[in-house]
Design an enzyme around this catalytic site. Structure first.
Site, mmCIF file in Angstrom:
data_model
loop_
_atom_site.group_PDB
_atom_site.id
_atom_site.type_symbol
_atom_site.label_atom_id
_atom_site.label_comp_id
_atom_site.label_asym_id
_atom_site.label_seq_id
_atom_site.Cartn_x
_atom_site.Cartn_y
_atom_site.Cartn_z
ATOM 1 N N ARG A 115 -0.110 -13.806 10.336
ATOM 2 C CA ARG A 115 0.923 -14.171 10.123
ATOM 3 C C ARG A 115 1.051 -15.925 9.844
ATOM 4 O O ARG A 115 0.098 -16.312 9.974
ATOM 5 C CB ARG A 115 2.389 -15.037 10.960
ATOM 6 N N LYS A 119 4.827 -13.741 18.230
ATOM 7 C CA LYS A 119 5.987 -13.996 18.038
ATOM 8 C C LYS A 119 6.359 -13.535 19.861
ATOM 9 O O LYS A 119 5.439 -13.193 19.688
ATOM 10 C CB LYS A 119 7.150 -13.477 17.518
ATOM 11 N N HIS A 144 2.860 -14.253 3.257
ATOM 12 C CA HIS A 144 3.243 -12.303 3.672
ATOM 13 C C HIS A 144 2.744 -11.095 2.958
ATOM 14 O O HIS A 144 2.400 -10.530 3.575
ATOM 15 C CB HIS A 144 4.413 -12.639 4.337
ATOM 16 N N ARG A 147 -0.311 -9.746 3.947
ATOM 17 C CA ARG A 147 -0.374 -9.565 5.785
ATOM 18 C C ARG A 147 0.092 -7.591 5.335
ATOM 19 O O ARG A 147 -0.277 -6.773 6.259
ATOM 20 C CB ARG A 147 0.797 -9.938 6.285
ATOM 21 N N HIS A 162 3.058 -6.598 16.086
ATOM 22 C CA HIS A 162 4.801 -5.391 15.900
ATOM 23 C C HIS A 162 4.934 -5.283 17.903
ATOM 24 O O HIS A 162 4.147 -4.723 18.320
ATOM 25 C CB HIS A 162 5.098 -4.347 15.001
ATOM 26 N N TYR A 174 5.752 0.526 6.296
ATOM 27 C CA TYR A 174 4.823 1.032 5.112
ATOM 28 C C TYR A 174 4.245 2.651 5.019
ATOM 29 O O TYR A 174 3.216 3.170 4.624
ATOM 30 C CB TYR A 174 3.017 0.102 6.554
#
Length: 311
Positions: free
Chosen positions: A155, A179, A254, A257, A280, A289
């Site tokens: 990120r 995150k 992104h 990414r 994630h 994806y």
């Protein structure tokens, strides 16, 4: 205690106990303040005990009809973010504060349109990565940044926080805090490691940040922290080279990414490994994806299945 004070307590809980990022807390504050303001103007309810499904239904209707200053309605995904924040707040009241209120399980999330993923194919990635002119330190820095983004799937917030002593160029790996303060290991390609090394060799400073600005006044205080590139700077760098490359879509950090994840899956990586590399928390986030890779598999089937071949 008033709802307003409880919302403040909840935001502090997210920061201290859950380790949420300032951006996450900022968004939750905005979403919950909108709920509280709507409640103040449209309902006599002031206590958590009085929140019920009918009230939430009316609030969701309000969000669906809400218009920005330019007259554009809230996107479905933005409406969902408001409801996610409300559900998290209700769960906090029930579990952490033992305050009776509506169960978050009774608040359904709005149905969302299938998420569209913008990514670059192999030829487009090559055009982008080869677009910086590497005759000076800025070009080398930008080349290293682009290679690192595509190599790691970082990120932009994770990229700008990198320090020189954090990146092991010999092992071609390093740890990042993503995150929710979740730690993970990311890996550099041989090419990315080489370009970072070339960039650092050309630097004539010992500042802590891995990627710094090379224009304006030099500020050596605090190990050159003021020299660190910002997220906006990285976004501008990526956008500049995307336009220079003549790419047909708007490209952001992104996008790289997304391209990183798509490249791995198309070339045979399993989705659980990609989930770990992206950081994630839920496999459902990574599964977006599969729509992309399913199209790729369909092309393979069409090209190689015996019943598709022409006589």
């Amino acid at each position: 205690m008033s709802l307003e004070l409880l919302i403040t307590d909840f935001l502090e809980y997210l920061e201290i106990e859950k380790g949420c990022s300032p951006l996450t807390i900022r968004d939750y504050r905005r979403y919950l303040e909108r709920f509280h303001n709507w409640l103040t103007e449209n309902s006599p309810i002031t206590k958590p005990e009085d929140i019920n499904q009918e009230l939430v239904r009316r609030y969701r209707l309000y969000l669906a009809h809400l218009r920005a200053r330019d007259g554009i309605p809230l996107k479905r995904v933005t409406q969902s973010y408001h409801i996610v924040a409300l559900r998290a707040f209700l769960r906090y009241l029930l579990v952490q504060r033992d305050i009776p209120t509506l169960s978050p399980d009774k608040v359904e999330l709005p149905k969302q349109d299938p998420r569209s993923i913008a990514f670059l194919n192999t030829e487009q990635v090559e055009r982008l990565l080869n677009s910086p002119k590497i005759s000076n330190v800025i070009g080398l820095r930008d080349k290293a940044i682009l290679e690192t983004l595509f190599s790691t799937g970082l990120r932009v917030s994770e990229l700008v926080s990198l320090n020189r002593d954090q990146v092991d160029l010999e092992r071609k790996e390093f740890g990042v805090k993503g995150k929710g303060n979740k730690l993970r290991v990311v890996f550099l390609s041989d090419t990315a490691a080489q370009w970072i090394e070339r960039y650092l060799r050309l630097r004539q400073d010992h500042f802590k940040p891995l990627f710094i600005r090379h224009s304006g006044k030099v500020d050596a205080r605090n190990n050159g922290e003021k020299m660190r590139l910002t997220a906006r700077s990285i976004q501008n760098i990526v956008s500049k080279y995307a336009k220079r490359s003549g790419l047909p879509i708007e490209v952001t950090p992104h996008t790289l990414r997304h391209s990183f994840a798509t490249d791995l899956l198309i070339n045979g990586a399993d989705i659980r490994s990609v989930q770990e590399m992206l950081g994630h928390e839920s496999i459902r986030t990574t599964q977006v994806y599969t729509h992309v890779t399913n199209r790729h598999l369909k092309e393979i089937h069409k090209a190689f299945h015996s019943r598709n071949r022409q006589e």
